[in-house]
Design a protein around this motif. Structure first.
Motif, mmCIF file in Angstrom:
data_model
loop_
_atom_site.group_PDB
_atom_site.id
_atom_site.type_symbol
_atom_site.label_atom_id
_atom_site.label_comp_id
_atom_site.label_asym_id
_atom_site.label_seq_id
_atom_site.Cartn_x
_atom_site.Cartn_y
_atom_site.Cartn_z
ATOM 1 N N ARG A 102 0.830 -1.210 0.000
ATOM 2 C CA ARG A 102 0.000 0.000 0.000
ATOM 3 C C ARG A 102 0.858 1.252 0.000
ATOM 4 N NH1 ARG A 102 -5.208 0.029 3.002
ATOM 5 N NH2 ARG A 102 -5.077 2.241 2.489
ATOM 6 N N LEU A 103 1.935 1.250 0.777
ATOM 7 C CA LEU A 103 2.836 2.408 0.797
ATOM 8 C C LEU A 103 3.503 2.605 -0.566
ATOM 9 C CD1 LEU A 103 4.376 1.921 4.341
ATOM 10 C CD2 LEU A 103 3.071 3.928 3.582
ATOM 11 N N LEU A 104 3.959 1.509 -1.183
ATOM 12 C CA LEU A 104 4.594 1.620 -2.494
ATOM 13 C C LEU A 104 3.597 2.064 -3.565
ATOM 14 C CD1 LEU A 104 6.932 -1.480 -2.384
ATOM 15 C CD2 LEU A 104 7.625 0.916 -2.397
ATOM 16 N N VAL A 105 2.381 1.567 -3.516
ATOM 17 C CA VAL A 105 1.350 1.999 -4.471
ATOM 18 C C VAL A 105 1.081 3.492 -4.299
ATOM 19 C CG1 VAL A 105 -1.119 1.787 -5.034
ATOM 20 C CG2 VAL A 105 0.286 -0.268 -4.760
ATOM 21 N N GLN A 106 0.975 3.946 -3.046
ATOM 22 C CA GLN A 106 0.749 5.377 -2.785
ATOM 23 C C GLN A 106 1.890 6.214 -3.362
ATOM 24 O OE1 GLN A 106 -1.900 6.889 -1.297
ATOM 25 N NE2 GLN A 106 -0.985 8.891 -1.600
ATOM 26 N N LEU A 107 3.128 5.762 -3.162
ATOM 27 C CA LEU A 107 4.271 6.511 -3.687
ATOM 28 C C LEU A 107 4.307 6.476 -5.210
ATOM 29 C CD1 LEU A 107 7.048 5.671 -1.103
ATOM 30 C CD2 LEU A 107 5.736 7.777 -1.344
ATOM 31 N N ALA A 108 3.930 5.358 -5.817
ATOM 32 C CA ALA A 108 3.844 5.298 -7.284
ATOM 33 C C ALA A 108 2.804 6.289 -7.790
ATOM 34 C CB ALA A 108 3.513 3.878 -7.740
ATOM 35 N N GLN A 109 1.699 6.424 -7.073
ATOM 36 C CA GLN A 109 0.678 7.399 -7.462
ATOM 37 C C GLN A 109 1.211 8.822 -7.331
ATOM 38 O OE1 GLN A 109 -2.537 6.208 -4.880
ATOM 39 N NE2 GLN A 109 -3.197 4.574 -6.278
ATOM 40 N N VAL A 110 1.953 9.101 -6.259
ATOM 41 C CA VAL A 110 2.575 10.419 -6.088
ATOM 42 C C VAL A 110 3.533 10.683 -7.248
ATOM 43 C CG1 VAL A 110 4.188 11.751 -4.658
ATOM 44 C CG2 VAL A 110 2.321 10.467 -3.568
ATOM 45 N N ALA A 111 4.345 9.681 -7.589
ATOM 46 C CA ALA A 111 5.301 9.838 -8.696
ATOM 47 C C ALA A 111 4.571 10.144 -10.005
ATOM 48 C CB ALA A 111 6.160 8.580 -8.835
ATOM 49 N N LYS A 112 3.496 9.440 -10.269
ATOM 50 C CA LYS A 112 2.722 9.689 -11.495
ATOM 51 C C LYS A 112 2.090 11.088 -11.463
ATOM 52 C CE LYS A 112 2.051 7.220 -14.425
ATOM 53 N NZ LYS A 112 2.768 7.162 -15.696
ATOM 54 N N ASP A 113 1.529 11.476 -10.322
ATOM 55 C CA ASP A 113 0.909 12.798 -10.191
ATOM 56 C C ASP A 113 1.922 13.921 -10.394
ATOM 57 O OD1 ASP A 113 -1.523 11.571 -9.657
ATOM 58 O OD2 ASP A 113 -1.441 11.962 -7.492
ATOM 59 N N ARG A 114 3.164 13.698 -9.961
ATOM 60 C CA ARG A 114 4.226 14.707 -10.100
ATOM 61 C C ARG A 114 4.983 14.567 -11.419
ATOM 62 N NH1 ARG A 114 6.353 17.326 -5.447
ATOM 63 N NH2 ARG A 114 7.477 18.422 -7.069
ATOM 64 N N GLU A 115 4.519 13.670 -12.287
ATOM 65 C CA GLU A 115 5.133 13.413 -13.593
ATOM 66 C C GLU A 115 6.597 13.004 -13.478
ATOM 67 O OE1 GLU A 115 4.277 16.488 -16.442
ATOM 68 O OE2 GLU A 115 2.133 16.442 -15.955
ATOM 69 N N CYS A 116 6.877 12.181 -12.470
ATOM 70 C CA CYS A 116 8.232 11.654 -12.286
ATOM 71 C C CYS A 116 8.512 10.603 -13.356
ATOM 72 C CB CYS A 116 8.376 11.014 -10.906
ATOM 73 S SG CYS A 116 8.271 12.191 -9.537
ATOM 74 N N GLY A 117 9.734 10.569 -13.818
ATOM 75 C CA GLY A 117 10.139 9.575 -14.799
ATOM 76 C C GLY A 117 10.581 8.275 -14.174
ATOM 77 N N ARG A 118 10.860 8.299 -12.858
ATOM 78 C CA ARG A 118 11.358 7.119 -12.164
ATOM 79 C C ARG A 118 10.878 7.103 -10.719
ATOM 80 N NH1 ARG A 118 17.589 8.056 -13.869
ATOM 81 N NH2 ARG A 118 17.494 7.177 -15.962
ATOM 82 N N PHE A 119 10.799 5.905 -10.192
ATOM 83 C CA PHE A 119 10.566 5.669 -8.771
ATOM 84 C C PHE A 119 11.614 4.636 -8.387
ATOM 85 C CE2 PHE A 119 7.356 3.458 -5.685
ATOM 86 C CZ PHE A 119 8.076 3.894 -4.600
ATOM 87 N N GLU A 120 12.555 5.024 -7.534
ATOM 88 C CA GLU A 120 13.703 4.168 -7.231
ATOM 89 C C GLU A 120 13.906 4.012 -5.729
ATOM 90 O OE1 GLU A 120 16.841 4.929 -10.756
ATOM 91 O OE2 GLU A 120 16.579 6.634 -9.416
ATOM 92 N N TRP A 121 14.594 2.934 -5.374
ATOM 93 C CA TRP A 121 15.021 2.678 -4.014
ATOM 94 C C TRP A 121 16.106 1.613 -4.065
ATOM 95 C CZ3 TRP A 121 10.375 1.152 -6.064
ATOM 96 C CH2 TRP A 121 10.114 -0.223 -6.100
ATOM 97 N N VAL A 122 16.757 1.419 -2.941
ATOM 98 C CA VAL A 122 17.757 0.354 -2.840
ATOM 99 C C VAL A 122 17.306 -0.631 -1.775
ATOM 100 C CG1 VAL A 122 19.677 1.816 -3.598
ATOM 101 C CG2 VAL A 122 19.195 1.599 -1.164
ATOM 102 N N VAL A 123 17.879 -1.819 -1.834
ATOM 103 C CA VAL A 123 17.590 -2.853 -0.854
ATOM 104 C C VAL A 123 18.911 -3.545 -0.519
ATOM 105 C CG1 VAL A 123 17.009 -4.575 -2.627
ATOM 106 C CG2 VAL A 123 16.114 -4.856 -0.313
#
Length: 168
Positions: free
Chosen positions: A108-129
């Protein structure tokens, strides 16, 4: 009846909770307390001060009795891709308390952040593990994440950052 999950942007009143989540994440990542010099004052200044550098979403779980408990958080900020000429969203921290890990909160948190990225017209959503965190790796791959193994993270901090800042 299953518990209800609510996501909410953090406010300045949540600074103590954010620090607690960061400390819990550090413990999970096998760090010692002295490796986390973050304080409530630093978080307040850098998340809610005149120039906020990052944002936080907090997940809450409500029991059948209506008691709401903090269950997890995501701390993120924006970067920029020169190749895409667009902003990117970078997830710095994602943590869900162990007792709530079977409720889909991480997703749910990742989906919310993907939606934020799309709303802000981000070209990428990244993180490390971390390379040893196999459950997280499998979770991310299952969501469609692609591992960028050809890229190596470089970091300069502490005394090395001090020295680089004055190098000629």
């Amino acid at each position: 009846m299953s518990p209800t999950v609510r996501l909410a942007p953090a406010t300045e009143a949540d600074v103590g909770l954010i620090l607690w989540f960061i400390q819990q994440l550090a413990i999970y990542e096998k760090a010692t307390p002295d490796q986390v010099p973050a304080t409530e004052d630093l978080l307040r200044q850098n998340l809610f001060g005149p120039q906020p550098y990052a944002q936080v979403i907090i997940a809450y779980v409500s029991s059948e009795e209506g008691i709401e408990k903090p269950a997890g958080f995501a701390l993120y900020f924006y970067n920029f891709s020169s190749w895409l000429a667009r902003p990117g969203l970078y997830l710095e921290d994602l943590f869900v308390c162990p007792e709530f890990r079977s409720l889909g909160i991480g997703k749910r948190l990742l989906v919310q952040l993907a939606q934020v990225a799309k709303d802000r017209e981000c070209g990428r959503f990244e993180w490390v593990v971390l390379d040893w965190n196999e459950p997280a790796i499998q979770f991310y791959l299952g969501l469609g994440a692609k591992q960028m193994k050809e890229w190596i993270i470089n970091r300069v901090s502490g005394p090395a950052l001090d020295a680089l800042a004055i190098a000629d």
